[in-house]
Design a protein around this motif. Structure first.
Motif, PDB file in Angstrom:
ATOM      1  N   PRO A  28       0.827  -1.223   0.000  1.00 56.88           N
ATOM      2  CA  PRO A  28       0.000   0.000   0.000  1.00 56.88           C
ATOM      3  C   PRO A  28       0.854   1.264   0.000  1.00 56.88           C
ATOM      4  N   THR A  29       0.283   2.336  -0.484  1.00 56.62           N
ATOM      5  CA  THR A  29       0.923   3.650  -0.472  1.00 56.62           C
ATOM      6  C   THR A  29       0.151   4.556   0.472  1.00 56.62           C
ATOM      7  N   PRO A  30       0.809   5.169   1.452  1.00 59.14           N
ATOM      8  CA  PRO A  30       0.074   6.006   2.405  1.00 59.14           C
ATOM      9  C   PRO A  30      -0.443   7.286   1.759  1.00 59.14           C
ATOM     10  N   GLY A  31      -1.696   7.611   2.079  1.00 57.84           N
ATOM     11  CA  GLY A  31      -2.269   8.860   1.621  1.00 57.84           C
ATOM     12  C   GLY A  31      -2.073   9.942   2.672  1.00 57.84           C
ATOM     13  N   PRO A  32      -2.654  11.102   2.470  1.00 57.61           N
ATOM     14  CA  PRO A  32      -2.543  12.184   3.452  1.00 57.61           C
ATOM     15  C   PRO A  32      -3.058  11.735   4.819  1.00 57.61           C
ATOM     16  N   GLY A  33      -2.283  12.045   5.869  1.00 55.78           N
ATOM     17  CA  GLY A  33      -2.704  11.683   7.217  1.00 55.78           C
ATOM     18  C   GLY A  33      -2.558  10.219   7.565  1.00 55.78           C
ATOM     19  N   GLN A  34      -1.806   9.472   6.752  1.00 54.96           N
ATOM     20  CA  GLN A  34      -1.623   8.036   6.992  1.00 54.96           C
ATOM     21  C   GLN A  34      -0.142   7.692   7.099  1.00 54.96           C
ATOM     22  N   VAL A  35       0.119   6.565   7.806  1.00 56.52           N
ATOM     23  CA  VAL A  35       1.465   6.004   7.825  1.00 56.52           C
ATOM     24  C   VAL A  35       1.395   4.563   7.326  1.00 56.52           C
ATOM     25  N   LEU A  36       2.420   4.157   6.580  1.00 54.53           N
ATOM     26  CA  LEU A  36       2.552   2.765   6.170  1.00 54.53           C
ATOM     27  C   LEU A  36       3.358   2.037   7.227  1.00 54.53           C
ATOM     28  N   VAL A  37       2.817   0.929   7.720  1.00 49.74           N
ATOM     29  CA  VAL A  37       3.454   0.186   8.802  1.00 49.74           C
ATOM     30  C   VAL A  37       3.791  -1.228   8.332  1.00 49.74           C
ATOM     31  N   ALA A  38       5.021  -1.649   8.606  1.00 46.47           N
ATOM     32  CA  ALA A  38       5.388  -3.051   8.450  1.00 46.47           C
ATOM     33  C   ALA A  38       4.838  -3.777   9.667  1.00 46.47           C
ATOM     34  N   VAL A  39       3.853  -4.607   9.442  1.00 41.58           N
ATOM     35  CA  VAL A  39       3.123  -5.234  10.548  1.00 41.58           C
ATOM     36  C   VAL A  39       3.992  -6.292  11.222  1.00 41.58           C
ATOM     37  N   ARG A  40       4.021  -6.250  12.545  1.00 37.26           N
ATOM     38  CA  ARG A  40       4.691  -7.283  13.334  1.00 37.26           C
ATOM     39  C   ARG A  40       3.683  -8.178  14.048  1.00 37.26           C
ATOM     40  N   ALA A  41       2.489  -7.657  14.312  1.00 40.34           N
ATOM     41  CA  ALA A  41       1.450  -8.455  14.965  1.00 40.34           C
ATOM     42  C   ALA A  41       0.092  -7.838  14.671  1.00 40.34           C
ATOM     43  N   ALA A  42      -0.933  -8.699  14.584  1.00 42.62           N
ATOM     44  CA  ALA A  42      -2.298  -8.246  14.324  1.00 42.62           C
ATOM     45  C   ALA A  42      -3.249  -8.968  15.274  1.00 42.62           C
ATOM     46  N   GLY A  43      -4.073  -8.221  15.982  1.00 40.80           N
ATOM     47  CA  GLY A  43      -5.041  -8.813  16.891  1.00 40.80           C
ATOM     48  C   GLY A  43      -6.209  -9.418  16.130  1.00 40.80           C
ATOM     49  N   VAL A  44      -6.787 -10.475  16.701  1.00 37.65           N
ATOM     50  CA  VAL A  44      -7.938 -11.157  16.112  1.00 37.65           C
ATOM     51  C   VAL A  44      -9.147 -10.907  17.002  1.00 37.65           C
TER      52      VAL A  44
END
Length: 306
Positions: free
Chosen positions: A24-40
């Motif tokens: 993904p490419t971050p838009g205005p007001g966003q950050v691109l994050v390399a995910v290390r963990a995701a909650g379920v």
């Protein structure tokens, strides 16, 4: 190409797949994050069936699962201040988090405390923040009694700890198999099942001052009979039923300020995320089934390799 776990259409587990998607490419007001963990969370599989937040946007398919992540900032969109590449953060992604990369709006992104693991941080943006919002919405004085249904799940565990930290007495409804776990949080355990109201009255003979429901349906209806003031009835599970009963849904703040507050509670040990099991991204389906089956204790988290 980066991997992500998606649903390709609305339906059951057969609609799920691990796929490759463009970064993904971050838009205005966003950050691109390399995910290390995701909650379920339960809302993840419910979204696969077509459930959506009232007034919220529809989903483009294929849609990436997940509503909370922790990771490392890779790239900043326009107009982003206060963050830099390399920052360790957590928050609510724009469009899914069971992935190697996710976009986070800065208004629901917070810095991860240094002593907090990525899985623990990923357990906070939905479950702990919902619990924080709900307990503060009830605005009970110290010494009051709150009934929490679904006390052994992700939101319930966090709500019980936050309530206890505020000096509230907690009666927690959960299955018999979660009795010791619920009691370890400082709650009075009441087993779920038929004749719930009678068991709660026996466990809390002076009555309950509020109900924080996380189950809905018949459980919510039974819990409502224990209150004289329906304004002290809130739910994170069943908007239609709670409206009919005169209560209200949990009012979600969805702000970085709340994330900062729950992170501070977790960093000091006041709030333990209780991540009880983790799965790698290529076993995201198993993680989702664990929650969808309704038997998970505490939080389930997907870990994504660095």
């Amino acid at each position: 190409m980066p991997k992500a776990y998606v649903f390709t259409r609305y339906g059951g587990p057969e609609a799920e797949a691990l796929v490759e998607l463009d970064r993904p490419t971050p838009g205005p007001g966003q950050v691109l994050v390399a995910v290390r963990a995701a909650g379920v969370n339960p809302v993840d599989w419910k979204q696969r069936t077509g459930y959506g937040r009232p007034g919220g946007p529809g989903r483009d398919l294929p849609a990436v699962f997940g509503n909370e992540v922790a990771g490392v900032v890779e790239e900043l969109g326009d107009d982003v201040t206060g963050f830099a590449a390399g920052d360790e953060v957590f928050g609510n992604p724009v469009a899914g988090g069971y992935a190697e990369y996710a976009l986070l709006p800065v208004h629901v992104t917070a810095r991860k405390p240094a002593g907090l693991s990525y899985p623990d941080a990923a357990a906070l943006p939905v479950a702990a923040a919902t619990a924080y919002d709900g307990i503060h919405q009830l605005a009970l004085p110290s010494g009051a009694t709150v009934l929490i249904t679904g006390a052994g799940g992700g939101v319930g565990v966090a709500a019980t700890q936050i309530a206890r930290a505020l000096g509230l007495r907690v009666v927690g409804v959960a299955s018999d198999g979660k009795k010791d776990f619920v009691e370890s949080l400082g709650a009075v355990h009441v087993p779920s099942g038929p004749e719930l109201a009678e068991r709660v009255r026996a466990a809390a003979p002076d009555g309950v001052d509020a109900v924080f429901d996380l189950v809905g349906g018949e459980v919510l209806e039974a819990a409502a009979t224990l209150l004289t003031d329906p304004r002290k009835l809130i739910t994170g599970a069943d908007r239609e039923t709670v409206a009919r009963l005169g209560g209200a849904p949990v009012e979600r703040a969805r702000t970085a300020a709340v994330l900062d507050k729950v992170a501070a509670l977790a960093a000091t040990g006041t709030l333990r995320p209780f991540v009880t099991r983790t799965f790698p991204l290529d076993r995201a389906g198993e993680a989702l089934r664990t929650v969808e089956d309704g038997h998970a204790r505490g939080k389930i988290v997907i870990e994504v390799g660095a």
